[in-house]
Design a protein around this motif. Structure first.
Motif, PDB file in Angstrom:
ATOM      1  N   GLN A 186      18.975  -1.488  28.704  1.00  0.00           N
ATOM      2  CA  GLN A 186      19.475  -2.063  29.941  1.00  0.00           C
ATOM      3  C   GLN A 186      20.305  -1.056  30.727  1.00  0.00           C
ATOM      4  O   GLN A 186      20.211  -0.970  31.955  1.00  0.00           O
ATOM      5  CB  GLN A 186      20.320  -3.305  29.651  1.00  0.00           C
ATOM      6  CG  GLN A 186      19.521  -4.554  29.348  1.00  0.00           C
ATOM      7  CD  GLN A 186      20.409  -5.755  29.198  1.00  0.00           C
ATOM      8  OE1 GLN A 186      21.565  -5.651  28.787  1.00  0.00           O
ATOM      9  NE2 GLN A 186      19.886  -6.922  29.544  1.00  0.00           N
ATOM     10  N   ARG A 187      21.100  -0.287  30.028  1.00  0.00           N
ATOM     11  CA  ARG A 187      21.941   0.724  30.684  1.00  0.00           C
ATOM     12  C   ARG A 187      21.160   1.989  31.044  1.00  0.00           C
ATOM     13  O   ARG A 187      21.731   2.927  31.596  1.00  0.00           O
ATOM     14  CB  ARG A 187      23.100   1.105  29.758  1.00  0.00           C
ATOM     15  CG  ARG A 187      24.049  -0.046  29.445  1.00  0.00           C
ATOM     16  CD  ARG A 187      25.099   0.405  28.441  1.00  0.00           C
ATOM     17  NE  ARG A 187      25.998  -0.697  28.068  1.00  0.00           N
ATOM     18  CZ  ARG A 187      26.966  -0.586  27.141  1.00  0.00           C
ATOM     19  NH1 ARG A 187      27.133   0.554  26.493  1.00  0.00           N
ATOM     20  NH2 ARG A 187      27.727  -1.625  26.866  1.00  0.00           N
ATOM     21  N   LYS A 188      19.884   2.030  30.692  1.00  0.00           N
ATOM     22  CA  LYS A 188      19.027   3.199  30.905  1.00  0.00           C
ATOM     23  C   LYS A 188      19.544   4.432  30.169  1.00  0.00           C
ATOM     24  O   LYS A 188      19.339   5.565  30.603  1.00  0.00           O
ATOM     25  CB  LYS A 188      18.873   3.505  32.401  1.00  0.00           C
ATOM     26  CG  LYS A 188      18.174   2.394  33.171  1.00  0.00           C
ATOM     27  CD  LYS A 188      17.925   2.792  34.610  1.00  0.00           C
ATOM     28  CE  LYS A 188      17.187   1.684  35.361  1.00  0.00           C
ATOM     29  NZ  LYS A 188      16.907   2.058  36.765  1.00  0.00           N
ATOM     30  N   ASP A 189      20.214   4.197  29.069  1.00  0.00           N
ATOM     31  CA  ASP A 189      20.644   5.279  28.192  1.00  0.00           C
ATOM     32  C   ASP A 189      19.594   5.418  27.093  1.00  0.00           C
ATOM     33  O   ASP A 189      19.767   4.977  25.959  1.00  0.00           O
ATOM     34  CB  ASP A 189      22.023   4.972  27.607  1.00  0.00           C
ATOM     35  CG  ASP A 189      22.648   6.173  26.909  1.00  0.00           C
ATOM     36  OD1 ASP A 189      21.945   7.186  26.736  1.00  0.00           O
ATOM     37  OD2 ASP A 189      23.831   6.097  26.539  1.00  0.00           O
ATOM     38  N   TYR A 190      18.472   6.041  27.462  1.00  0.00           N
ATOM     39  CA  TYR A 190      17.336   6.116  26.549  1.00  0.00           C
ATOM     40  C   TYR A 190      17.607   7.024  25.356  1.00  0.00           C
ATOM     41  O   TYR A 190      17.007   6.840  24.297  1.00  0.00           O
ATOM     42  CB  TYR A 190      16.101   6.594  27.311  1.00  0.00           C
ATOM     43  CG  TYR A 190      15.782   5.742  28.515  1.00  0.00           C
ATOM     44  CD1 TYR A 190      15.635   4.362  28.392  1.00  0.00           C
ATOM     45  CD2 TYR A 190      15.656   6.296  29.789  1.00  0.00           C
ATOM     46  CE1 TYR A 190      15.356   3.573  29.490  1.00  0.00           C
ATOM     47  CE2 TYR A 190      15.372   5.512  30.890  1.00  0.00           C
ATOM     48  CZ  TYR A 190      15.229   4.152  30.739  1.00  0.00           C
ATOM     49  OH  TYR A 190      14.967   3.365  31.829  1.00  0.00           O
ATOM     50  N   THR A 191      18.498   7.993  25.514  1.00  0.00           N
ATOM     51  CA  THR A 191      18.828   8.866  24.387  1.00  0.00           C
ATOM     52  C   THR A 191      19.527   8.084  23.285  1.00  0.00           C
ATOM     53  O   THR A 191      19.191   8.219  22.102  1.00  0.00           O
ATOM     54  CB  THR A 191      19.722  10.019  24.870  1.00  0.00           C
ATOM     55  OG1 THR A 191      19.045  10.758  25.891  1.00  0.00           O
ATOM     56  CG2 THR A 191      20.047  10.959  23.724  1.00  0.00           C
TER      57      THR A 191
END
Length: 474
Positions: A186-191
């Motif tokens: 959701q936060r687009k923190d894919y790492t």
């Protein structure tokens, strides 16, 4: 390898060979440019930066049930500042902390955004792990630590704890990992999401279908996304001494690489996660992610075997994955291995049902949504049951610790009374035991004379002769 891989992500599948040649020519003439300057971010072809989607509802967090822990008098009566000070003093005095004390502190935190919370959580967890009490760590402690750092936005500290389980002893369960991966997506923190998925791979336990689908989604978002956080290495650095120090050792161990816990490269970690999780997921997603995983992992024998197996099968893989695998193969240094992989990939493309034009990102997200829709009610019920069970366990452990302290205090009082009675008894029966006590006293009549050593005899003084001496007359 990464430069060609990135070019293929932003290029149509039909222009792979031309783009790769252009990349190598450009890199040869412009070696000083950074990757961001060599390849402008241009969106083309079927691959696009995946958008964040809500797989789980807000009810999956169970915020209302989770906040009920603060209504328990055992938790609500704790003053965080004073309690942390007492735990710190106890650690300095005894060298250990209690598992129930750490659990009470973690569950008492009601403001994860407060200053210094992340540092205090990390310090207490590390101290508990280094003490014998680590075997008594409660299940609620793992969840409370992860939930506090997640809600407070302390992603860096959270990743440090997850990537070093032997140092901090934090092992989240599958429900907690689902919440972590969903929140990071959701936060687009894919790492961060991919790191949670790689944690499951290192533990060799991908859990139920929802956890498997979220792990594949996190890794695929990390691979195909251009805007992602850097993959930080949290391994503690050993400071080199300023002066040369020589240490005598009996023997030196040969360097050993276990190809699992020693993996540090992001592509290898994500690739191995895809390769190991994909057999658990049937259909187009599983086959495509398996091929992509072996390619990123750099296991060419497994990649060739997977390509040959899928060539003879009747189920295809996604064309976008074929484009990505081509880019990775172009970076293989061994010419013979590269030709074998290109040949196997060409045979797969030539097969009747080898490759299909399909948006793999949409298929993966649809798979995750279906798994979430099916598993969410049961997971919510299980989580609420865990909260109730953890509260009972916390009460029981607290009562055990109180009983333990009461026993220690009682034993100390008994020991003090025994010493006091022994002193009074000695005074009362002094004259009856005078003979025995006199034997214990040193005998002053005996004198100790050190023995003379025959090796060093005492020298006699020379006789003094008086030359003016006159003997008397008789």
């Amino acid at each position: 390898m990464w430069s060609s891989f990135k070019t293929c992500v932003t290029s149509p599948p039909g222009h792979v060979a031309l783009d790769c040649c252009f990349v190598y020519v450009l890199c040869a003439f412009l070696p000083s440019l950074r990757p961001a300057e060599r390849f402008p971010r241009v969106q083309k072809g079927p691959l696009k930066t995946p958008e964040s989607r809500h797989f789980l509802s807000a009810n999956y967090r169970c915020d209302e049930s989770w906040n009920k822990r603060l209504e328990n008098p055992l938790v609500s009566n704790i003053n965080l500042g004073d309690f942390y000070y007492d735990l710190n003093q106890k650690y300095k005095r005894e060298g250990k902390v209690s598992a129930i004390d750490v659990d009470l502190f973690m569950n008492r935190i009601d403001d994860p955004d407060a200053e210094g919370v992340a540092e205090e959580v990390e310090e207490l967890v590390c101290r508990l792990r280094c003490s014998p009490e680590t075997v008594n760590t409660l299940e609620s402690t793992h969840y409370a630590v992860v939930r506090t750092l997640l809600d407070g936005g302390h992603t860096s500290v959270l990743m440090q704890l997850l990537t070093q389980p032997m140092t901090y002893g934090i092992f989240p369960d599958h429900l907690t990992c689902n919440l972590l991966m969903h929140t990071f997506l959701q936060r687009k923190d894919y790492t961060a999401a991919a790191r949670v998925a790689s944690y499951l791979m290192l533990q060799e336990d991908f859990g139920p279908p929802l956890t498997q689908a979220l792990a594949l989604t996190s890794c695929y978002h990390y691979i195909t996304s251009e805007d992602k956080q850097p993959w930080q290495d949290y391994t503690p650095k050993v400071e080199e001494p300023k002066e040369e120090v020589k240490i005598r050792v009996k023997f030196l161990r040969n360097p050993y690489f276990d190809d699992h816990f020693d993996l540090k490269e992001p592509d290898h970690l994500v690739g191995k996660t895809l390769a190991w999780a994909s057999p658990l997921v049937p259909g187009l997603v599983g086959r495509s992610c398996e091929v992509l995983g072996w390619a990123l992992y750099g296991k060419w024998d497994e990649l060739e075997a997977a390509l040959n197996r899928m060539k003879s099968g009747k189920e295809p893989i996604a064309a976008s994955v074929v484009s990505l695998v081509k880019c990775v193969i172009e970076g293989v240094e061994d010419l013979q291995v590269r030709e074998q992989l290109i040949s196997a990939l060409a045979h797969l493309e030539a097969a009747e049902s080898g490759v299909v034009e399909e948006d793999l990102s949409a298929v993966i997200m649809q798979l995750a949504q279906e798994a979430a829709k099916e598993a969410e009610p049961l997971d919510i019920k299980m989580q609420e049951e865990n909260y109730c069970r953890w509260e009972k366990e916390r009460e029981e452990e607290y009562q055990k610790q109180v009983e333990e302290y009461r026993k220690k205090k009682l034993m100390a009082e008994i020991e003090h009374k025994k010493q006091d009675l022994a002193g009074k008894e000695e005074v009362i029966f002094f004259f009856d035991n005078m003979n025995k006590l006199s034997l214990l006293l040193p005998d002053k009549r005996k004198k100790f004379y050190p023995k003379k050593s025959p090796a060093y005899p005492k020298k006699k003084r020379p006789r003094v002769v008086d030359e003016a001496y006159v003997p008397p007359e008789v």
